[in-house]
Design a protein around this motif. Structure first.
Motif, mmCIF file in Angstrom:
data_model
loop_
_atom_site.group_PDB
_atom_site.id
_atom_site.type_symbol
_atom_site.label_atom_id
_atom_site.label_comp_id
_atom_site.label_asym_id
_atom_site.label_seq_id
_atom_site.Cartn_x
_atom_site.Cartn_y
_atom_site.Cartn_z
ATOM 1 N N ARG A 90 1.076 -0.944 0.083
ATOM 2 C CA ARG A 90 0.365 0.021 -0.027
ATOM 3 C C ARG A 90 1.100 1.207 0.229
ATOM 4 O O ARG A 90 0.314 2.182 -0.916
ATOM 5 C CB ARG A 90 -0.646 -0.083 1.161
ATOM 6 C CG ARG A 90 -2.123 -0.861 1.287
ATOM 7 C CD ARG A 90 -3.267 -0.600 1.864
ATOM 8 N NE ARG A 90 -2.979 -0.907 3.602
ATOM 9 C CZ ARG A 90 -2.633 -2.211 3.709
ATOM 10 N NH1 ARG A 90 -3.042 -3.559 3.194
ATOM 11 N NH2 ARG A 90 -2.388 -2.523 5.343
ATOM 12 N N ALA A 91 2.556 1.246 0.495
ATOM 13 C CA ALA A 91 2.673 2.528 0.518
ATOM 14 C C ALA A 91 3.592 2.659 -0.848
ATOM 15 O O ALA A 91 3.928 3.831 -1.033
ATOM 16 C CB ALA A 91 3.647 2.138 2.022
ATOM 17 N N ALA A 92 4.005 1.367 -1.523
ATOM 18 C CA ALA A 92 4.303 2.134 -2.739
ATOM 19 C C ALA A 92 3.316 2.172 -3.346
ATOM 20 O O ALA A 92 4.153 3.340 -4.492
ATOM 21 C CB ALA A 92 4.845 0.540 -3.161
ATOM 22 N N THR A 93 2.362 1.383 -3.730
ATOM 23 C CA THR A 93 1.472 2.433 -4.318
ATOM 24 C C THR A 93 0.810 3.754 -4.408
ATOM 25 O O THR A 93 0.615 4.237 -5.518
ATOM 26 C CB THR A 93 -0.098 1.402 -3.761
ATOM 27 O OG1 THR A 93 0.473 0.434 -3.985
ATOM 28 C CG2 THR A 93 -1.052 2.067 -5.618
ATOM 29 N N ALA A 94 1.049 3.720 -2.905
ATOM 30 C CA ALA A 94 0.446 4.885 -2.614
ATOM 31 C C ALA A 94 1.925 6.136 -3.108
ATOM 32 O O ALA A 94 2.147 7.374 -3.817
ATOM 33 C CB ALA A 94 0.941 5.824 -1.473
ATOM 34 N N LYS A 95 2.576 5.244 -2.971
ATOM 35 C CA LYS A 95 4.423 6.434 -3.600
ATOM 36 C C LYS A 95 4.833 6.651 -4.788
ATOM 37 O O LYS A 95 4.461 7.384 -5.846
ATOM 38 C CB LYS A 95 5.924 6.430 -2.819
ATOM 39 C CG LYS A 95 7.162 6.615 -3.281
ATOM 40 C CD LYS A 95 7.695 6.317 -2.860
ATOM 41 C CE LYS A 95 9.400 6.903 -2.678
ATOM 42 N NZ LYS A 95 9.650 8.646 -1.889
ATOM 43 N N LEU A 96 4.047 5.361 -5.412
ATOM 44 C CA LEU A 96 4.232 5.627 -7.021
ATOM 45 C C LEU A 96 2.871 6.443 -8.076
ATOM 46 O O LEU A 96 3.159 7.326 -8.904
ATOM 47 C CB LEU A 96 3.656 3.823 -7.596
ATOM 48 C CG LEU A 96 3.155 3.521 -9.212
ATOM 49 C CD1 LEU A 96 4.728 4.297 -9.975
ATOM 50 C CD2 LEU A 96 3.001 2.372 -9.365
ATOM 51 N N ALA A 97 1.740 6.567 -7.491
ATOM 52 C CA ALA A 97 0.795 7.768 -7.166
ATOM 53 C C ALA A 97 1.287 8.781 -7.476
ATOM 54 O O ALA A 97 0.921 9.227 -8.263
ATOM 55 C CB ALA A 97 -0.796 7.297 -6.803
ATOM 56 N N ARG A 98 1.779 9.166 -5.842
ATOM 57 C CA ARG A 98 2.534 10.280 -6.095
ATOM 58 C C ARG A 98 3.211 11.017 -7.403
ATOM 59 O O ARG A 98 3.172 11.876 -7.483
ATOM 60 C CB ARG A 98 3.254 11.004 -4.350
ATOM 61 C CG ARG A 98 2.065 10.719 -3.734
ATOM 62 C CD ARG A 98 3.097 10.961 -1.963
ATOM 63 N NE ARG A 98 3.630 10.314 -2.145
ATOM 64 C CZ ARG A 98 3.565 9.110 -1.272
ATOM 65 N NH1 ARG A 98 2.906 8.700 -0.428
ATOM 66 N NH2 ARG A 98 4.781 8.492 -1.068
ATOM 67 N N ILE A 99 4.197 9.999 -8.250
ATOM 68 C CA ILE A 99 5.596 10.544 -8.881
ATOM 69 C C ILE A 99 4.977 9.882 -10.024
ATOM 70 O O ILE A 99 4.811 11.270 -10.807
ATOM 71 C CB ILE A 99 6.168 9.332 -9.025
ATOM 72 C CG1 ILE A 99 7.420 8.911 -7.995
ATOM 73 C CG2 ILE A 99 6.892 8.923 -10.082
ATOM 74 C CD1 ILE A 99 7.786 7.851 -7.141
ATOM 75 N N GLN A 100 3.641 9.539 -10.344
ATOM 76 C CA GLN A 100 2.558 10.101 -11.558
ATOM 77 C C GLN A 100 2.014 10.963 -11.889
ATOM 78 O O GLN A 100 1.514 11.994 -12.719
ATOM 79 C CB GLN A 100 2.058 8.667 -12.107
ATOM 80 C CG GLN A 100 2.768 7.297 -11.793
ATOM 81 C CD GLN A 100 1.925 6.013 -12.662
ATOM 82 O OE1 GLN A 100 0.930 5.863 -11.469
ATOM 83 N NE2 GLN A 100 2.661 4.367 -12.896
ATOM 84 N N ALA A 101 1.326 11.194 -10.127
ATOM 85 C CA ALA A 101 0.959 12.931 -10.824
ATOM 86 C C ALA A 101 1.863 13.771 -10.385
ATOM 87 O O ALA A 101 1.225 15.086 -11.245
ATOM 88 C CB ALA A 101 0.667 12.882 -8.715
ATOM 89 N N ASP A 102 2.929 13.655 -10.544
ATOM 90 C CA ASP A 102 4.041 14.654 -10.245
ATOM 91 C C ASP A 102 4.653 15.102 -11.470
ATOM 92 O O ASP A 102 5.210 16.527 -11.804
ATOM 93 C CB ASP A 102 5.244 14.958 -9.562
ATOM 94 C CG ASP A 102 4.610 15.306 -7.416
ATOM 95 O OD1 ASP A 102 3.228 15.772 -7.857
ATOM 96 O OD2 ASP A 102 5.554 14.507 -7.011
ATOM 97 N N LYS A 103 4.864 14.241 -12.415
ATOM 98 C CA LYS A 103 5.292 13.910 -14.164
ATOM 99 C C LYS A 103 4.825 14.738 -14.845
ATOM 100 O O LYS A 103 5.664 16.205 -14.967
ATOM 101 C CB LYS A 103 4.519 12.662 -14.699
ATOM 102 C CG LYS A 103 6.035 11.861 -14.593
ATOM 103 C CD LYS A 103 5.492 10.377 -14.964
ATOM 104 C CE LYS A 103 6.430 9.337 -15.013
ATOM 105 N NZ LYS A 103 6.332 8.358 -15.849
ATOM 106 N N PRO A 104 3.735 15.165 -14.333
ATOM 107 C CA PRO A 104 2.794 16.112 -15.263
ATOM 108 C C PRO A 104 3.930 17.366 -14.761
ATOM 109 O O PRO A 104 4.307 18.563 -15.730
ATOM 110 C CB PRO A 104 1.081 16.974 -15.703
ATOM 111 C CG PRO A 104 1.193 15.173 -15.222
ATOM 112 C CD PRO A 104 2.306 14.708 -14.269
#
Length: 120
Positions: A90-104
């Motif tokens: 769950r922690a990795a999934t949340a971090k991955l979501a943050r990374i993907q949200a910051d990409k743009p």
């Protein structure tokens, strides 16, 4: 540090951390294992370099997406330590979501600098 440099550095000294050229899920505490092993074997790696390599690789989308509950995580010698618990997934999934949200945002910040260079 570029991911390719981090892979080269770690895989040279700890090939058991890799499978098919990809960093395996790491056991909690593997950083300290690497520090101790580097010191024991008198490897030409500082703690700072090891830390940078781990930081670079464990924050990639590829690594984070591989942290799935029930998958084995590995020690520095390549042995299985344990299985990834659901809370780590769950922690990795949340971090991955943050990374993907910051990409743009990051791409937008880079774009003007690239355009400026073309104009000059």
């Amino acid at each position: 540090m570029r991911p390719a440099d981090a892979v080269q550095t770690l895989s040279t000294h700890w090939p058991g951390l890799y499978a098919g050229g990809q960093l395996r899920p790491l056991a909690i505490g593997v950083r300290e294992q690497l520090f101790a092993d580097a010191e024991r074997r008198a490897l030409p790696l500082s703690k700072k370099v090891i830390r940078r390599c781990l930081k670079t690789l464990t924050r990639t989308e590829t690594y984070l997406s591989g942290l799935t509950a029930g998958v084995a995580c590995y020690n520095a010698d390549g042995s299985v330590e344990s299985l990834i618990p659901p809370e780590r997934e769950r922690a990795a999934t949340a971090k991955l979501a943050r990374i993907q949200a910051d990409k743009p945002k990051k791409q937008a910040a880079k774009a003007p600098a690239t355009d400026e260079k073309k104009e000059h």
